[in-house]
Design an enzyme around this catalytic site. Structure first.
Site, PDB file in Angstrom:
ATOM      1  N   GLY A 113       0.293  -6.786   2.798  1.00  0.00           N
ATOM      2  CA  GLY A 113      -0.605  -6.596   1.645  1.00  0.00           C
ATOM      3  C   GLY A 113      -0.369  -7.616   0.546  1.00  0.00           C
ATOM      4  O   GLY A 113      -1.301  -8.225   0.018  1.00  0.00           O
ATOM      5  N   GLU A 156      -5.617   6.208  -3.636  1.00  0.00           N
ATOM      6  CA  GLU A 156      -6.276   5.712  -4.854  1.00  0.00           C
ATOM      7  C   GLU A 156      -7.582   5.009  -4.504  1.00  0.00           C
ATOM      8  O   GLU A 156      -8.628   5.244  -5.112  1.00  0.00           O
ATOM      9  CB  GLU A 156      -5.360   4.705  -5.579  1.00  0.00           C
ATOM     10  CG  GLU A 156      -4.137   5.320  -6.228  1.00  0.00           C
ATOM     11  CD  GLU A 156      -2.937   5.379  -5.296  1.00  0.00           C
ATOM     12  OE1 GLU A 156      -3.128   5.328  -4.054  1.00  0.00           O
ATOM     13  OE2 GLU A 156      -1.814   5.491  -5.809  1.00  0.00           O
TER      14      GLU A 156
HETATM   15  O1  LIG Z   1      -4.373  -2.365   1.256  1.00  0.00           O
HETATM   16  P1  LIG Z   1      -3.864  -0.974   1.338  1.00  0.00           P
HETATM   17  O2  LIG Z   1      -3.595  -0.527   2.736  1.00  0.00           O
HETATM   18  O3  LIG Z   1      -4.809  -0.025   0.626  1.00  0.00           O
HETATM   19  O4  LIG Z   1      -2.492  -0.907   0.587  1.00  0.00           O
HETATM   20  C1  LIG Z   1      -2.380  -1.160  -0.770  1.00  0.00           C
HETATM   21  C2  LIG Z   1      -0.928  -1.215  -1.213  1.00  0.00           C
HETATM   22  O5  LIG Z   1      -0.351   0.072  -1.086  1.00  0.00           O
HETATM   23  C3  LIG Z   1       0.909   0.288  -0.508  1.00  0.00           C
HETATM   24  O6  LIG Z   1       1.453   1.426  -1.054  1.00  0.00           O
HETATM   25  C4  LIG Z   1       1.900  -0.837  -0.533  1.00  0.00           C
HETATM   26  O7  LIG Z   1       3.003  -0.559  -1.356  1.00  0.00           O
HETATM   27  C5  LIG Z   1       1.326  -2.161  -0.906  1.00  0.00           C
HETATM   28  O8  LIG Z   1       2.058  -3.143  -0.243  1.00  0.00           O
HETATM   29  C6  LIG Z   1      -0.123  -2.278  -0.513  1.00  0.00           C
HETATM   30  O9  LIG Z   1      -0.591  -3.568  -0.874  1.00  0.00           O
END
Ligand SMILES: O=P(O)(O)OC[C@H]1O[C@H](O)[C@H](O)[C@@H](O)[C@@H]1O
Length: 546
Positions: free
Chosen positions: A269, A214
């Protein structure tokens, strides 16, 4: 080291017996029997006051719950987290968000490196960048100062920044515009940028892994938007910065590593809003206030680390969730902030609590035979009162609720704040004590209407009060819930720091995307429902419902 299965733990068995004895006692009775209960069952720390007297507990319950926490090794596990040991067992790494807010000059050496020094070196770089944006000395490609900041990120790289921005709106620079793009739905990006000038817009691409579909899709659209408008790839250097743990992927995307703000694998995260992921927050409120927020986090960390379990706010709150989930069959917990600035706090907490404790495997890998994390949800008061509180008051499910309020509002206006706050106390009172049949009859209610107006009561609440919502208090509040989650996860013996459950859906989506975009009719090898849905989608794309 394997620990005794939860339900075989002596203190769990004692709690089962205790629940049989007191679980049915009404809060009316508990208060009638103990006139000082409301003064006694409370705790305070770091500027937050917790009244937990309107919970279905006695002193003995709290003693047994604290005993359970000790038997489950909460203190050792907490100390191990603070020492930077591998408490995130399934990912074999520490969970060291507490290091993000340790004061400058303190030290915590993990694997030979002083992580506190690393943290402050990034905070200093963030501060100088934030000052550059706020003062207008950091200019865009055409020399104009940046006026708009768009954070692109999802999950923990979005929810914390959005929540903090909204929560601290009263402290933000009103001449800067902040937007948050998370969903891969193009509407997110298009609506967020519709009225912004590319020459004055900075994108913060926030992603721990820099591999999230995304975020990368949105970041590519943002890069096209800037490059198309400003006519040069060179514009990327002045209009994009990254926040990540993954320098190589950042460079591959085309962002100069000099414009990357680093954090580390040991920051989960959903525990990252006080790391470089908070860059948008720092630009919005300024470095000094960001440091105040960190001090608030740290104050709660210290309380959690040092206070006896019996007086420890996050421990008490976490154990109450364990109590309701384990012995009352509670499936959900409401969190209702009586401050509009906290409107995104429940959404933030949903990731913190449910991604952390929505697990079915113990640390050792066996399947639990008890419920773990409940569903968290909520809305700002008093709006919820005119909507779903009906179910909390008279529905058939037991839903413990945290009500959060402040002595002062940030926008004093006549009697508004007192009216707002009176609702906190009134709701807690109504939920606890209800209205008996006798009371309803005594009001002259027609007999037919009596059953509809009776309110059983005996519905638990925590009331959390602070003086006024400041950056510092926001930090304290977030840390309170972080450590409550940790307490729950420790008792349940699950890994509150991994999130394996989100992976499968991502993999399947990557497999399905080409089937939706290809011109030829692909051969579909899924289950019959998925195949039918994909065919229907493709037909809808071509001609609508026929
Ligand atoms: O910061 P990123 O690596 O883009 O991850 C963004 C998010 O996506 C993942 O799918 C996890 O479920 C989250 O814990 C995380 O905060």
């Amino acid at each position: 080291m394997p620990i005794t299965p939860l339900r075989q733990q002596p203190s769990w068995k004692a709690l089962e017996q205790h629940h049989r004895e007191i679980g049915g006692i009404h809060l009316r009775q508990l208060f009638a029997d103990d006139p000082l209960r409301g003064e006694r069952l409370c705790a305070q720390a770091a500027g937050l006051y917790l009244d937990y007297s309107k919970n279905r507990v006695t002193d003995e319950t709290m003693r047994l719950l604290c005993g359970l926490a000790r038997e489950r090794g909460l203190e050792e596990r907490r100390n191990s987290m603070f020492r930077g040991e591998c408490v995130n067992v399934s990912e074999a790494r520490p969970a060291l968000h507490v290091a993000l807010r340790m004061p400058r000059g303190s030290t915590l050496v993990v694997d030979g490196a002083d992580v506190v020094a690393q943290v402050h070196s990034v905070l200093d770089r963030m501060a100088s960048f934030a000052r550059g944006i706020r003062s207008g000395t950091w200019t865009g490609h055409t020399g104009k100062p940046i006026r708009n900041i768009v954070n692109i990120g999802i999950g923990g790289s979005d929810l914390g920044p959005v929540m903090a921005y909204e929560a601290l709106r009263a402290y933000t620079r009103r001449d800067l515009t902040f937007r948050f793009v998370s969903n891969v739905d193009a509407t997110d990006f298009v609506e967020a940028t519709r009225d912004l000038g590319p020459e004055e817009t900075l994108f913060i691409v926030a992603s721990k892994t820099f591999g999230t579909l995304e975020t990368l899709t949105n970041a590519r659209s943002a890069r096209d938007w800037v490059v198309d408008a400003l006519g040069s790839e060179k514009a990327v250097a002045r209009h994009f910065v990254a926040v990540s743990t993954h320098a190589r992927r950042v460079a591959e995307f085309g962002i100069d590593p000099a414009n990357m703000f680093e954090f580390w694998d040991w920051v989960g995260g959903r525990y990252s809003m006080d790391s470089a992921i908070g860059l948008s927050t720092m630009i919005a409120i300024g470095p000094e206030r960001f440091h105040e927020m960190l001090a608030g986090f740290h104050a709660m960390d210290e309380h959690f680390r040092t206070a006896p379990l019996e007086e420890n706010l996050p421990v008490l709150m976490g154990l109450l969730v364990v109590w309701y989930s384990g012995f009352f069959g509670v499936q959900s917990v409401g969190v209702m902030p009586y401050d509009r600035y906290l409107k995104r706090f429940p959404a933030y907490l949903q990731q913190l609590t449910m991604e952390s404790n929505g697990k079915h495997a113990t640390l050792e890998g066996s399947v639990v035979d008890y419920d773990t994390g409940p569903v968290y949800w909520g809305e700002p008061g008093t709006n919820g009162q005119h909507s779903f509180y009906q179910l909390i008051h008279q529905g058939t499910r037991l839903i413990p609720v945290d009500l959060i309020g402040f002595g002062k509002g940030l926008n004093p206006l006549g009697e508004h704040h007192d009216i707002l706050s009176s609702n906190i106390f009134a709701q807690a009172q109504a939920l606890a004590f209800g209205r008996t049949e006798e009371e309803v009859r005594a009001e002259g209610t027609p007999p037919d209407a009596v059953p509809h107006r009776v309110m059983e009561g005996n519905r638990p609440t925590n009331v959390l009060l602070g003086e006024i919502l400041t950056p510092r208090l926001l930090g304290t509040l977030v840390a309170l819930y972080e450590h409550s989650v940790f307490t729950q996860g420790t008792v349940w013996d699950i890994d509150s720091f991994d999130q394996w459950g989100v992976e499968l859906g991502k993999v399947l989506a990557v497999r399905i995307t080409p089937e939706l975009t290809s011109q030829a009719e692909p051969e579909l090898t899924h289950d019959s429902s998925t195949n039918a849905l994909i065919r229907r989608y493709r037909a809808l794309k071509r001609q609508g419902l026929s």
